[in-house]
Each structure stands twice: as C-alpha cells, then as structure tokens.
Design an enzyme around this catalytic site. Structure first.
Site, PDB file in Angstrom:
ATOM      1  N   ASN A  58      -7.569  53.037  18.356  1.00 14.46           N
ATOM      2  CA  ASN A  58      -7.377  51.849  19.189  1.00 14.46           C
ATOM      3  C   ASN A  58      -5.956  51.282  19.086  1.00 14.46           C
ATOM      4  OD1 ASN A  58      -9.994  52.223  19.877  1.00 14.46           O
ATOM      5  ND2 ASN A  58     -10.808  50.533  18.640  1.00 14.46           N
ATOM      6  N   HIS A  64      12.042  36.859  63.157  1.00 13.55           N
ATOM      7  CA  HIS A  64      10.963  37.367  64.028  1.00 13.55           C
ATOM      8  C   HIS A  64      11.360  38.684  64.692  1.00 13.55           C
ATOM      9  CE1 HIS A  64       9.454  33.142  63.833  1.00 13.55           C
ATOM     10  NE2 HIS A  64      10.739  32.856  63.965  1.00 13.55           N
ATOM     11  N   SER A 104      11.394  68.061  63.938  1.00 12.65           N
ATOM     12  CA  SER A 104      10.070  68.218  64.512  1.00 12.65           C
ATOM     13  C   SER A 104       9.883  69.682  64.890  1.00 12.65           C
ATOM     14  CB  SER A 104       9.934  67.345  65.762  1.00 12.65           C
ATOM     15  OG  SER A 104       8.882  67.832  66.581  1.00 12.65           O
ATOM     16  N   LYS A 132      14.476  65.772  67.748  1.00 13.36           N
ATOM     17  CA  LYS A 132      14.052  64.806  66.733  1.00 13.36           C
ATOM     18  C   LYS A 132      14.763  64.956  65.396  1.00 13.36           C
ATOM     19  CE  LYS A 132      10.171  62.824  66.984  1.00 13.36           C
ATOM     20  NZ  LYS A 132       9.870  61.403  67.020  1.00 13.36           N
ATOM     21  N   GLU A 145       9.922  56.544  55.576  1.00 12.26           N
ATOM     22  CA  GLU A 145       8.509  56.243  55.837  1.00 12.26           C
ATOM     23  C   GLU A 145       7.668  56.410  54.569  1.00 12.26           C
ATOM     24  OE1 GLU A 145       8.979  59.020  59.368  1.00 12.26           O
ATOM     25  OE2 GLU A 145       7.275  57.802  59.984  1.00 12.26           O
TER      26      GLU A 145
HETATM   27  N1  ARG Z   1      -8.637  58.157  24.855  1.00 10.10           N
HETATM   28  C1  ARG Z   1      -8.745  56.782  24.472  1.00 10.10           C
HETATM   29  C2  ARG Z   1      -7.986  55.910  25.489  1.00 10.10           C
HETATM   30  O1  ARG Z   1      -7.197  56.417  26.192  1.00 10.10           O
HETATM   31  C3  ARG Z   1      -8.151  56.576  23.116  1.00 10.10           C
HETATM   32  C4  ARG Z   1      -8.764  55.455  22.346  1.00 10.10           C
HETATM   33  C5  ARG Z   1     -10.164  55.770  21.987  1.00 10.10           C
HETATM   34  N2  ARG Z   1     -10.705  54.773  21.152  1.00 10.10           N
HETATM   35  C6  ARG Z   1     -12.014  54.699  20.962  1.00 10.10           C
HETATM   36  N3  ARG Z   1     -12.448  53.745  20.201  1.00 10.10           N
HETATM   37  N4  ARG Z   1     -12.846  55.510  21.559  1.00 10.10           N
HETATM   38  O2  ARG Z   1      -8.218  54.730  25.560  1.00 10.10           O
END
Ligand code: ARG
Length: 459
Positions: free
Chosen positions: A111, A157, A278, A284, A291
């Site tokens: 995490n 405008h 084109s 063209k 675009e």
């Molecule tokens: N692949 C996960 C992501 O991109 C990584 C973190 C995963 N953490 C967990 N507690 N499962 O978020």
C-alpha cells in the site's frame, strides 16, 4: 496452486477470471524503475537502522539492479499470476538472491509501496509537462516576435471585433500556457511528501527512518499521517486536472488552427510535415494533427472524471478500486505529452500569411470602435451618441457594400456634419492597433515589450 506471497492462508489458487480482473501487471510494469528505486531506498534504510544485516541488504540492492536491467533490456518474464509489478520484482529477486529477498518487505506494505511508486511516476510527468509547455511557449514566442506588428482581425463570438496584432494573439497562448506550467509546478510541490513507511495503513513497529527514505527519493518530507499516505490519490487528480486545463487550452489553439488554415481564412499555412492529404480530393491538405490535439481533451478530462469518480466513495484507507488510478493517468499523461509535442511542431513550422491577416483585419468594420472613439475625442460626443452615429455609418457602408474607410466625407457628414477629413486616419487598421497602447494592449510596442519579457523568462 496457491499464491507464493499469501499461500499460507489459502488452500486454492484463484479462478482465471479472478486473476484477469485482479492483475495490474499489464500496465503497472511502467512503474518498474520507480518500484526498484523505492525498494533500494527502503533496503538501505533497513540496513542503516540495523533492521537487516548489511550483507542481506547488499545482496538485495545488487539483485534489484539486475532485475531492473532485465526489465530494461526486455528479457524479464512478467507473470500475471504475480499480479503486479511489486510482486513480480520481488519474486524475481528471490530467484536471483534467494532468502534475503524475503526480508525486503519488512516494515513495508504494497500500500505504501504503490503510493510511492505512482507518486514518483506522476512527479516525473509533472516535470515533463512543464518542459513540454516551455517548448511550445518558445515556438509561440518566435511567431509573436516575427509578427509583432502584423494586423489581424480580433474576434468576439467569432465575429470581427477590433483589429489586433498577430504577435498579441500568439502571446495570449503564451500566458495561458504559463498558468498551465505553474499549475503543474504547484501540484508537484504539494505532492512531494513520501508515503513510504506508512506501511499497510498504521505505520510499523520496526524502528524505520522515514526521513532517510524520503530524502533518498527526492521527497521534501515523509507524509505525516499513515492513513492519509496510503489512501491519497490527490496527486494524480491534481496532475489530471492540470492536464485537463492544459489540454483544453491546446484544444482551443487547435480549433483556431483548423479555422485559420481553411481556404476561407488562409491566415496560416501548415507545413506538409504536420498535415495530411486526401485519398480522393487532390487539392486537400488537412490539419489532422490539430484536429487530434483538439480531441485529446476528451480522453484527458475523461481520465480526470474517471479517477475522481473512483475515489469519491472510498472509505479510508486502501481499497483495490485504487488500482484503477494508473491506466487512466498513464493514458492522459502520454496523450498530453504527445499533444504538446505535436502542437510545438505545428506552431514552429506554420507560416502566418501576413497579407491575408491584414486584408481580413480591414474587413468587417473592424475599426468602428476607433471611429466612435474619434467622435468622442474630437467632437466631445458622449460615447453612447458616438456609438449610435458610428452604427449608422456602418449600416450605410453595409448597404453600399463597402468598408468604413471607403465611405466619402460627404457620406460621413450626411450622418454627422462635424466629421472632418481627419477621421480617415483612425480607420486604418495599423493606426487602430498602434493606438491600443494601454498596458497589455495590442499595440506593437506593447507586444514587443511582452516578447522581451518572455524571452527573459523562457531561456
Ligand atoms: N496492484 C495494487 C495497486 O495497483 C498494488 C497495491 C495492492 N495492495 C493491496 N493491499 N492489495 O493498487
């Protein structure tokens, strides 16, 4: 077979569909360099704190460099079963160095790891965006300098309003882009706190040194709340909203180039290098790059909306929903950089057609305001009366199928008897633009002063 990382708790491996929806390795392999950089910093800190032995950490740090070189030279075998870049790298490290690899994840979680990796990636993109913007500003500045005193119609405008200068119009985009660059810089400054060491969500009982890893990764400081650190994706959202505003500006410029390069306007000629032909219509030359740039805002703002929507209902802290942050952000960043590069090429190559610009500037009664101002100044007329007199003269010219400057003095005096020959001086577009000398106005002297100012800034 059950998972190598959490097999202890699991008797069975995942269903194929589970693996397909769960895996992020297909896209998060783009974070390989950041992942390895983060792991090397984490490992060095674990050694310094005496949490791991120096020899284990040496093996880990060396092994990670080998993994990185395998990824960079394309020999690394990515595995979907290993879900994401973090576990792919760690598993390969285990193949390479054995047991010490299993100690790397001490005091850390995926995490804080993913938040760190992704932040490092977004931070690089914010820097790249600023560079891309600067290059485009320089191309616009060169156009502005070349045509500082070329008259063109200014529009509101998309109706002819007052004459302006080509240089002034180019510099308007330089200003917008400067705000875009400063938004990226602001976002970068705010995002520059390290999530590493927040661990899963609560911090860790190991005596880690978060200042050390923050410093090693170029962060200003560690993020102060572990819950916030792993659940924050503001940094990606700020990048995406800055990217959206920038892409919106690029889209507006692209729209102008599409209009200006048409046979009806002929304000600019786009280079062959940035045009297409084109397959059926031989005459063209199409502004496809413009675009496509005009269209990029669709996916970039789309990414912004998508991630905002993903995040909006998530309880603290990490939820797997957050894995959906990456593809959108990668795509938006790639397309912003591409749009900036294409716009820079188009602007650098394009030829502004001075004759068409100045001819158009003279049409459409563009100096009607100058005439009204002349009546105010010379005849001391209240502006509202002058507006009315001028409107009558415009109507007269329109009925006669000519411009204001083509009316005779008799025509003028038939509307207001005190008008004199002197009035014709203000009906010329060059007189008109030269008179707009207020700060930030379109007068060539003002434009040249702004060009000089920007030259000092965009070195
Ligand atoms: N692949 C996960 C992501 O991109 C990584 C973190 C995963 N953490 C967990 N507690 N499962 O978020």
């Amino acid at each position: 077979s059950s998972n190598a990382m959490w097999g202890g708790r699991f008797a069975a491996g995942p269903d194929a569909i589970m693996e397909a929806i769960n895996a992020s390795i297909g896209f998060d392999q783009r974070l390989a360099r950041q992942d390895i950089e983060g792991s090397r910093a984490h490992a060095a800190m674990l050694a310094k704190q005496g949490i791991l032995t120096d020899s284990d950490v040496e093996a880990i740090r060396e092994g990670l460099l080998t993994v990185l070189s395998e990824i960079e030279d394309g020999t690394f075998q990515f595995s979907t079963a290993l879900e994401d870049i973090h576990m792919n790298v760690e598993a390969r490290l285990k193949d390479l160095i054995g047991e010490p690899a299993g100690r790397l994840h001490t005091g850390r979680s995926r995490n804080d790891q993913v938040a760190t990796d992704f932040k490092l990636w977004v931070r690089d993109q914010a820097d790249a965006a600023v560079e891309g913007i600067n290059a485009l500003q320089k191309a616009l500045l060169a156009q502005a300098e070349a045509g500082a005193d070329w008259a063109m119609p200014g529009f509101t405008h998309l109706q002819t309003a007052q004459p302006v200068t080509w240089g002034h119009h180019m510099l308007a985009y330089v200003e917008m882009l400067a705000r875009d660059a400063s938004r990226f810089a602001d976002a970068r400054a705010r995002m520059n706190e390290s999530p590493l060491g927040a661990a899963a969500l609560a911090g860790t009982s190991f005596p880690i040194d978060r200042d050390m890893t923050a410093d090693a990764l170029g962060f200003d400081r560690p993020a102060a709340n572990s819950l916030d650190a792993v659940s924050d994706r503001d940094f990606a959202l700020e990048f995406l909203s800055s990217a959206s505003i920038c892409a919106m500006h690029l889209s507006r410029l692209a729209e102008e180039l599409v209009i200006w390069s048409s046979a009806q306007f002929r304000f600019v000629t786009l280079s062959d290098r940035f045009s297409t032909g084109s397959s059926i219509m031989p005459q063209k030359k199409n502004p496809d790059a413009a675009e496509l740039i005009r269209a990029k805002i669709g996916r970039i703002f789309g990414a912004n909306v998508a991630l905002m929507t993903v995040m909006k209902g998530l309880p603290l802290t990490y939820s797997k929903d957050m894995q959906e942050d990456k593809e959108q952000t990668f795509d938006a960043a790639d397309n912003l950089m591409l749009a900036l590069a294409a716009m820079t090429g188009m602007v650098a190559d394009m030829q502004a057609n001075r004759e068409s610009l100045e001819a158009a500037a003279a049409h459409g009664f563009s100096t009607a305001t100058d005439l009204a101002d002349w009546l105010v100044r010379t005849l001391d007329m209240p502006f509202r009366d002058a507006h009315h007199v001028t409107g009558t003269l415009v109507k007269k010219a329109e009925d006669a199928g000519c411009d204001l400057a083509d009316l005779s003095l008799d025509d003028m005096q038939s509307v207001h008897e005190d008008i004199t020959e002197d009035v014709f001086a203000v009906l010329g577009v060059h007189n008109s633009v030269a008179s707009r000398t207020s700060y930030g106005g379109t007068a060539p002297d003002q434009v040249r002063a702004q060009v000089q100012r920007w030259k000092g800034i965009l070195t």
